[in-house]
Each structure stands twice: as structure tokens, then as C-alpha cells.
Scaffold this motif. Structure first.
Motif, short mmCIF file in Angstrom:
data_model
loop_
_atom_site.label_atom_id
_atom_site.label_comp_id
_atom_site.label_asym_id
_atom_site.label_seq_id
_atom_site.Cartn_x
_atom_site.Cartn_y
_atom_site.Cartn_z
N ASN A 1 0.83 -1.21 0.00
CA ASN A 1 0.00 0.00 0.00
C ASN A 1 0.87 1.26 0.00
OD1 ASN A 1 -2.42 -1.40 0.01
ND2 ASN A 1 -2.60 -1.36 2.24
N THR B 1 2.47 1.79 -3.42
CA THR B 1 1.46 2.21 -4.39
C THR B 1 1.17 3.70 -4.24
OG1 THR B 1 0.46 0.01 -4.33
CG2 THR B 1 -0.89 1.80 -5.19
N ILE B 2 0.97 4.14 -3.01
CA ILE B 2 0.69 5.56 -2.76
C ILE B 2 1.88 6.42 -3.15
CG2 ILE B 2 0.28 7.25 -0.93
CD1 ILE B 2 -1.51 5.08 0.39
N GLU B 3 3.09 5.97 -2.83
CA GLU B 3 4.29 6.72 -3.21
C GLU B 3 4.43 6.84 -4.72
OE1 GLU B 3 6.72 8.35 -1.21
OE2 GLU B 3 5.07 8.09 0.20
N SER B 4 4.07 5.78 -5.43
CA SER B 4 4.17 5.85 -6.90
C SER B 4 3.13 6.82 -7.47
CB SER B 4 4.02 4.47 -7.52
OG SER B 4 2.71 3.99 -7.38
N TYR B 5 1.94 6.87 -6.85
CA TYR B 5 0.94 7.85 -7.29
C TYR B 5 1.42 9.27 -7.02
CZ TYR B 5 -2.63 4.26 -8.02
OH TYR B 5 -3.33 3.18 -8.47
N LYS B 6 2.08 9.48 -5.91
CA LYS B 6 2.58 10.81 -5.57
C LYS B 6 3.63 11.28 -6.56
CE LYS B 6 1.96 10.64 -0.57
NZ LYS B 6 2.69 10.56 0.72
N SER B 7 4.46 10.36 -7.02
CA SER B 7 5.54 10.74 -7.92
C SER B 7 5.13 10.68 -9.39
CB SER B 7 6.76 9.85 -7.70
OG SER B 7 6.45 8.52 -8.05
N SER B 8 3.91 10.27 -9.66
CA SER B 8 3.42 10.16 -11.03
C SER B 8 3.31 11.54 -11.64
CB SER B 8 2.05 9.49 -11.02
OG SER B 8 1.44 9.58 -12.28
N GLU B 9 3.62 11.61 -12.92
CA GLU B 9 3.57 12.89 -13.62
C GLU B 9 2.32 12.97 -14.48
OE1 GLU B 9 7.12 14.08 -15.57
OE2 GLU B 9 8.37 13.32 -13.97
N PHE B 10 1.19 12.91 -13.86
CA PHE B 10 -0.07 13.03 -14.57
C PHE B 10 -0.55 14.46 -14.41
CE2 PHE B 10 -4.71 12.95 -14.67
CZ PHE B 10 -4.91 12.38 -15.91
N GLU C 1 -4.15 13.65 -22.65
CA GLU C 1 -4.39 12.86 -21.44
C GLU C 1 -5.81 13.12 -20.91
OE1 GLU C 1 -1.35 13.76 -18.61
OE2 GLU C 1 0.14 12.53 -19.64
#
Length: 98
Positions: free
Chosen positions: A73, A76-85, A92
């Protein structure tokens, strides 16, 4: 060896507990987790709000009590935080609204 956390000086002393937890993760199919990543999880999540210097046995207890689901978990949250969306990109935005 502080590593940016007040309990960082114990890292070498708790290394056997870290290795044990990593072996448990490998048995569960999580082969790619490194010792550094597990330590980062502990510092950023488990020990984030610790206001006192933890004793060695408390640190070991915390390490051994880490659940694979809690770690997953967290990443997953860390990857969402670093996502460049960004919604500024029109393509997009159109893809999202489909």
C-alpha cells in the motif's frame, strides 16, 4: 550512520531483522524489495510520528511486525505521488474522459 532519522544509528544492529523480513517477503513472491526500500518504508511510514528515541527491541519488534500488504500500500501511494499526470495535457484529458 544517521540516514536522516533519529533511529538511524541502530540500522546496522537491526540488519538481521531487516534481512529476516526481506526473506519473508521473498517467500511471499516479493523478490524485488531491497533493504534500502524496506528501511525507507519504516522511516517514512512506521516511524514517521515517533517523537522519542526508540529502544532497540522496539525497532526490531516494528520491523518484524511489518505486513506485506502495508508495504505494498505504501509503495502504491508513493508511486501515485511521484506520477507525472497532469490535466493540462489535452490528450491525457481526452483519454481520461473516454
Amino acid at each position: 550512520m544517521n540516514n536522516g532519522h533519529m533511529n538511524g544509528e541502530f540500522r546496522t544492529e537491526v540488519q538481521p531483522a531487516l534481512k529476516s523480513k526481506l526473506e519473508e517477503f521473498r517467500l511471499l513472491g516479493m523478490e524485488s524489495v531491497s533493504e534500502q526500500e524496506l528501511w525507507g518504508f519504516l522511516v517514512k511510514k512506521k516511524w514517521k510520528k515517533v517523537k522519542h528515541e526508540m529502544r532497540l527491541y522496539e525497532m526490531i519488534q516494528e520491523i518484524l511486525s511489518v505486513k506485506a500488504s502495508d508495504y505494498l500500500n505504501f509503495i502504491t501511494i508513493e508511486s501515485y505521488k511521484s506520477s507525472e499526470f497532469s490535466l493540462e495535457n489535452e490528450e491525457e484529458l481526452k483519454e481520461l474522459l473516454k
